[in-house]
Design a protein around this motif. Structure first.
Motif, mmCIF file in Angstrom:
data_model
loop_
_atom_site.group_PDB
_atom_site.id
_atom_site.type_symbol
_atom_site.label_atom_id
_atom_site.label_comp_id
_atom_site.label_asym_id
_atom_site.label_seq_id
_atom_site.Cartn_x
_atom_site.Cartn_y
_atom_site.Cartn_z
ATOM 1 N N LEU A 73 48.136 32.219 49.891
ATOM 2 C CA LEU A 73 47.598 31.546 48.713
ATOM 3 C C LEU A 73 47.051 30.176 49.091
ATOM 4 O O LEU A 73 45.940 29.798 48.689
ATOM 5 C CB LEU A 73 48.688 31.402 47.650
ATOM 6 C CG LEU A 73 48.319 30.591 46.395
ATOM 7 C CD1 LEU A 73 47.243 31.305 45.589
ATOM 8 C CD2 LEU A 73 49.561 30.344 45.533
ATOM 9 N N LYS A 76 43.847 30.298 50.725
ATOM 10 C CA LYS A 76 42.833 30.886 49.847
ATOM 11 C C LYS A 76 42.457 32.314 50.249
ATOM 12 O O LYS A 76 41.340 32.767 50.036
ATOM 13 C CB LYS A 76 41.585 30.000 49.819
ATOM 14 C CG LYS A 76 41.865 28.593 49.286
ATOM 15 C CD LYS A 76 40.626 27.728 49.279
ATOM 16 C CE LYS A 76 40.945 26.317 48.765
ATOM 17 N NZ LYS A 76 39.769 25.428 48.778
ATOM 18 N N SER A 79 44.575 35.306 45.679
ATOM 19 C CA SER A 79 44.378 34.620 44.393
ATOM 20 C C SER A 79 45.722 34.314 43.756
ATOM 21 O O SER A 79 46.757 34.897 44.128
ATOM 22 C CB SER A 79 43.554 35.499 43.461
ATOM 23 O OG SER A 79 44.310 36.640 43.059
ATOM 24 N N VAL A 80 45.713 33.423 42.778
ATOM 25 C CA VAL A 80 46.948 33.095 42.063
ATOM 26 C C VAL A 80 47.512 34.339 41.380
ATOM 27 O O VAL A 80 48.720 34.602 41.412
ATOM 28 C CB VAL A 80 46.697 31.982 41.028
ATOM 29 C CG1 VAL A 80 47.941 31.758 40.167
ATOM 30 C CG2 VAL A 80 46.296 30.679 41.722
ATOM 31 N N PHE A 83 49.025 36.545 43.933
ATOM 32 C CA PHE A 83 50.271 35.942 44.419
ATOM 33 C C PHE A 83 51.424 36.290 43.491
ATOM 34 O O PHE A 83 52.499 36.724 43.938
ATOM 35 C CB PHE A 83 50.121 34.425 44.528
ATOM 36 C CG PHE A 83 51.414 33.713 44.822
ATOM 37 C CD1 PHE A 83 51.995 33.789 46.074
ATOM 38 C CD2 PHE A 83 52.056 32.975 43.830
ATOM 39 C CE1 PHE A 83 53.202 33.140 46.348
ATOM 40 C CE2 PHE A 83 53.249 32.320 44.082
ATOM 41 C CZ PHE A 83 53.819 32.399 45.352
ATOM 42 N N VAL A 84 51.215 36.120 42.194
ATOM 43 C CA VAL A 84 52.257 36.454 41.218
ATOM 44 C C VAL A 84 52.593 37.945 41.286
ATOM 45 O O VAL A 84 53.761 38.335 41.300
ATOM 46 C CB VAL A 84 51.811 36.063 39.789
ATOM 47 C CG1 VAL A 84 52.813 36.568 38.756
ATOM 48 C CG2 VAL A 84 51.654 34.552 39.683
#
Length: 222
Positions: A73, A76, A79-80, A83-84
């Protein structure tokens, strides 16, 4: 659909890691004076990563570790949202692995949960934090480095697996070796007791170590 496949791959990978890595620790013991049990535990974790890297690596990248996902993350490369999704998937896989261990060994088996080990000079919270930051830094730095060049793809799984074995060889006698919050959180929740009271160490320190590896490698790369 592609993201779902990645998440399922992360569930599978982390499930296998906990089932075979923590399962080996439960089956043979991983105390530093246990000889073959110590080495078998280190090898089990490393060999799982080799197996998963060459099976699910082309689907999700075979993170199976929130510290690795955090590093990606920061760089880059994730993506966020992913990641979640990865972290949730890793926790689900770890929980499923613990269920299997409970069914096989009994739900009082300890689940290979991490704890600060007695008998070493700096066997303290601060010492454990330092150990886990350093071990995770080395592990994640290796992952970033070996996967940053396409020509390394044929050997990257072996290199990463051997590095995980390496950090376990040192770390088992100190903290049981986490370097992976998902691998630590669910076994601690299932084991309870001292493991649960210390689990924050094995969440915070690996995330710090993974983040440092990403920042340092990116700075060197530039």
């Amino acid at each position: 659909m592609e993201n779902i496949k990645k998440y399922v791959a992360e569930v599978i990978g982390t499930f296998v890691l906990v089932t075979f890595g923590c399962g080996t620790a439960v089956a043979v013991g991983c105390a530093s004076d246990a000889g073959s049990g110590y080495l078998l535990t280190a090898l089990a974790f490393g060999l799982v990563i080799v197996a998963m890297a060459y099976s699910i690596g082309n689907i999700s990248g075979c993170h199976v570790n929130p510290a690795v996902s955090l590093a990606m993350l920061i760089r880059k490369q994730l993506s966020v949202g992913d990641f979640v999704g990865y972290v949730i998937s890793q926790l689900i896989g770890s929980a499923l692995g613990c269920v299997v261990l409970g069914l096989v060994f009994g739900f009082d088996c300890g689940f290979g949960a991490n704890q600060i080990q007695e008998g070493w000079a700096n066997g303290s919270v601060a010492g454990a934090l330092l150990v886990e930051v350093v071990l995770t830094f080395v592990f994640v730095l290796t992952i970033i480095g070996v996967t940053s060049k396409q020509e390394n793809s044929a050997v990257s799984g072996v290199v990463i697996g051997l590095t995980l074995t390496l950090v376990h060889i040192l770390g088992i006698a100190l903290t049981g070796t986490s370097v992976n919050p998902a691998r630590s959180l669910m076994p601690a929740l299932f084991a309870g007791g001292a493991a649960l009271s210390q689990v924050w160490i094995f969440i915070v320190a690996p995330l710090v170590g993974g983040a440092l590896a990403a920042v340092v490698y990116t700075a060197l790369e530039d």
